[in-house]
Design a protein around this motif. Structure first.
Motif, mmCIF file in Angstrom:
data_model
loop_
_atom_site.group_PDB
_atom_site.id
_atom_site.type_symbol
_atom_site.label_atom_id
_atom_site.label_comp_id
_atom_site.label_asym_id
_atom_site.label_seq_id
_atom_site.Cartn_x
_atom_site.Cartn_y
_atom_site.Cartn_z
ATOM 1 N N PRO A 1 0.836 -1.205 0.000
ATOM 2 C CA PRO A 1 0.000 0.000 0.000
ATOM 3 C C PRO A 1 0.869 1.253 0.000
ATOM 4 N N VAL A 2 0.573 2.189 -0.884
ATOM 5 C CA VAL A 2 1.437 3.364 -1.030
ATOM 6 C C VAL A 2 0.617 4.642 -1.179
ATOM 7 N N SER A 3 1.290 5.754 -0.948
ATOM 8 C CA SER A 3 0.759 7.083 -1.219
ATOM 9 C C SER A 3 1.902 7.894 -1.823
ATOM 10 N N PRO A 4 1.627 8.792 -2.784
ATOM 11 C CA PRO A 4 0.317 9.161 -3.312
ATOM 12 C C PRO A 4 -0.274 8.065 -4.185
ATOM 13 N N ALA A 5 -1.541 8.241 -4.528
ATOM 14 C CA ALA A 5 -2.209 7.282 -5.391
ATOM 15 C C ALA A 5 -1.534 7.256 -6.763
ATOM 16 N N ILE A 6 -1.565 6.107 -7.395
ATOM 17 C CA ILE A 6 -1.029 5.967 -8.747
ATOM 18 C C ILE A 6 -2.122 6.369 -9.731
ATOM 19 N N VAL A 7 -1.949 7.527 -10.359
ATOM 20 C CA VAL A 7 -2.912 8.013 -11.360
ATOM 21 C C VAL A 7 -2.134 8.306 -12.640
ATOM 22 N N THR B 1 -2.611 11.062 -23.186
ATOM 23 C CA THR B 1 -3.206 12.350 -22.836
ATOM 24 C C THR B 1 -3.395 12.440 -21.324
ATOM 25 N N PRO B 2 -3.193 13.624 -20.762
ATOM 26 C CA PRO B 2 -3.256 13.767 -19.301
ATOM 27 C C PRO B 2 -4.671 13.663 -18.765
ATOM 28 N N VAL B 3 -4.759 13.396 -17.457
ATOM 29 C CA VAL B 3 -6.052 13.289 -16.772
ATOM 30 C C VAL B 3 -6.003 14.135 -15.500
ATOM 31 N N PRO B 4 -7.159 14.560 -14.990
ATOM 32 C CA PRO B 4 -7.163 15.297 -13.727
ATOM 33 C C PRO B 4 -6.575 14.462 -12.597
ATOM 34 N N TYR B 5 -5.876 15.126 -11.690
ATOM 35 C CA TYR B 5 -5.258 14.507 -10.512
ATOM 36 C C TYR B 5 -4.179 13.496 -10.880
ATOM 37 N N GLN B 6 -3.649 13.601 -12.082
ATOM 38 C CA GLN B 6 -2.577 12.697 -12.504
ATOM 39 C C GLN B 6 -1.370 12.866 -11.587
ATOM 40 N N THR B 7 -0.711 11.753 -11.266
ATOM 41 C CA THR B 7 0.443 11.789 -10.361
ATOM 42 C C THR B 7 1.719 11.247 -10.981
ATOM 43 N N VAL B 8 1.600 10.409 -12.021
ATOM 44 C CA VAL B 8 2.784 9.777 -12.619
ATOM 45 C C VAL B 8 2.665 9.809 -14.133
#
Length: 426
Positions: free
Chosen positions: A309-315, A322-329
């Protein structure tokens, strides 16, 4: 002449003044959401959902493709209650405030604040970034000025506000940092503090304040050999199979679980790991920074486990990039990607922290003023911290007992706005 008795209002105010000078870490935390609790006529209970900034994706051309706004929030829960009881005679409460404060209030407040601080330090275990100083062989060295500058750069890369940044150091790490950087700064008042007081000053290396705290966590890295590989599958982390509704020591509402081959060795909660091929991005432009994204492990992982289990979320972005909202990686974990732990196996480190004030928040709640069945009751607030003192008569031994109470909660709002700067315990 009438006795000048020290009442609970005096005790409360004096206790809060002592607290102000007792713990710099607590003082540095944001308390901006405190006013939302226990409001007359609008009480919300023990939990407040703190909204995070909305995230949008910029589109090209004249044609638009409207996307629904998905608001995200992190619950801030008032879940801690601490108190310190003290027993006084009437004679003792007749002393002048200086004597009374030194003999009774200061030791009680110091004990109470230390206990609250230990609770707060659990937030350090949720910081999702780490910058350390190592030699060519990977051995951990004491943090240097370059280490702190890279940690500051990490905060900026994560879009943390430029101002109100703080460094909390273990006392032994503080000694190492002062020794390593003594005299390198031009401001004479800062050099004076280093040489005379033996501690770092304020406004150095872009950090608003440096302070030492004996409650900074010391943790030991697990025995994981950093050879397990991702299966390519990941999902939302739900501890014990239940949806995450509160932020706690073991969970964040915006986290993921990575499915991996069986781990050889343990991974301890608070460890920082990377996934090969999964890079951090600029959260605003969504462009890859071509550096491995760091993740903090939210729960202890046993040897042989097949999920982490990890944070931040994998988005990750869409399949077409194409990018998405709240993208993290910049990419999802690929099957066969190696999961690496940043700290060496079994390393015992002091978890010094560089962080933005808005990374974490604290809230204390005004406890009810009790008037019936008590001798005296006082309540006051200072620097966003609310404290209540209450005195009652104990007939069994003919004494008056005074208790200091605080009701509070903490929340890690932005784990990526905090950077662990470890130093090896030798």
């Amino acid at each position: 002449m009438a006795n000048n008795l020290i009442n609970n209002s005096i005790i409360t105010k004096e206790a809060l003044m002592i607290r102000r000078n007792t713990n710099d870490f607590l003082k540095s935390l944001s308390t901006e959401y405190q006013s939302q609790f226990a409001r007359s006529g609008g009480k919300i209970g023990s939990t407040l959902n703190v909204r995070l900034p909305n995230d949008y994706v910029v589109q090209d051309g004249a044609t638009v493709n409207p996307e629904a706004t998905e608001e995200r929030s992190i619950p801030l829960m008032i879940g801690y209650r601490k108190n310190v009881p003290m027993s006084f005679s009437t004679q003792e409460r007749t002393l002048n405030i200086d004597d009374f404060s030194q003999r009774y209030i200061a030791p009680a407040v110091n004990a109470l604040v230390a206990n609250v601080s230990i609770t707060a330090m659990d937030l350090c275990m949720q910081a999702s970034n780490m910058v350390m100083n190592t030699d060519p062989n990977g051995n951990i060295l004491p943090p240097s000025s370059n280490t702190w500058l890279r940690a500051k750069a990490m905060l900026t890369a994560c879009n943390a506000p430029i101002g109100e940044r703080y460094a909390a150091l273990d006392p032994f790490s503080d000694a190492s940092v002062v020794s390593g950087m003594m005299g390198m700064f031009n401001p004479t008042n800062q050099i004076g503090r280093q040489t005379i007081e033996g501690q770092m000053g304020s406004k150095i290396l872009g950090v608003d304040d440096w302070f030492q705290d004996q409650n900074m966590p010391i943790s030991q890295a697990g025995s994981y050999d950093s050879k397990a590989t991702a299966t390519g599958a990941y999902g939302t982390y739900t501890p014990n199979g239940a949806p995450v509704t509160t932020i706690s020591a073991s969970a964040s509402p915006h986290s993921s679980v990575i499915t991996v081959s069986a781990t050889n060795g343990t991974i301890e909660r608070g460890a920082i790991i990377t996934i090969a091929g999964v890079n951090r991005i600029n959260r605003v432009s969504k462009q890859s920074l071509h550096q491995l994204q760091q993740f903090v492990v939210l729960d202890n992982v046993a040897s042989g486990a097949t999920s982490i289990p990890v944070s931040p979320a994998i988005v990750p972005p869409n399949a077409d990039g194409t990018p998405v909202p709240y993208q993290t990686v910049d990419a999802a974990p690929a099957a066969g990607a190696v999961i690496k732990m940043l700290l060496p196996q079994g390393a015992v480190v002091r978890r010094n922290l560089l962080y933005s004030k808005r990374a974490m928040t604290m809230a204390t709640v005004d406890l009810e003023m009790v008037n019936n069945g008590v001798v005296d009751c006082g309540r006051a607030s200072l620097d966003g911290i609310s404290l209540r003192t209450l005195t009652y008569y104990n007939g069994s031994d003919d004494t008056r007992v005074t208790r200091l109470d605080v009701l509070y909660g903490f929340g890690m709002l932005r784990p990526d706005w905090a950077v662990v700067v470890p130093e090896l315990v030798e």
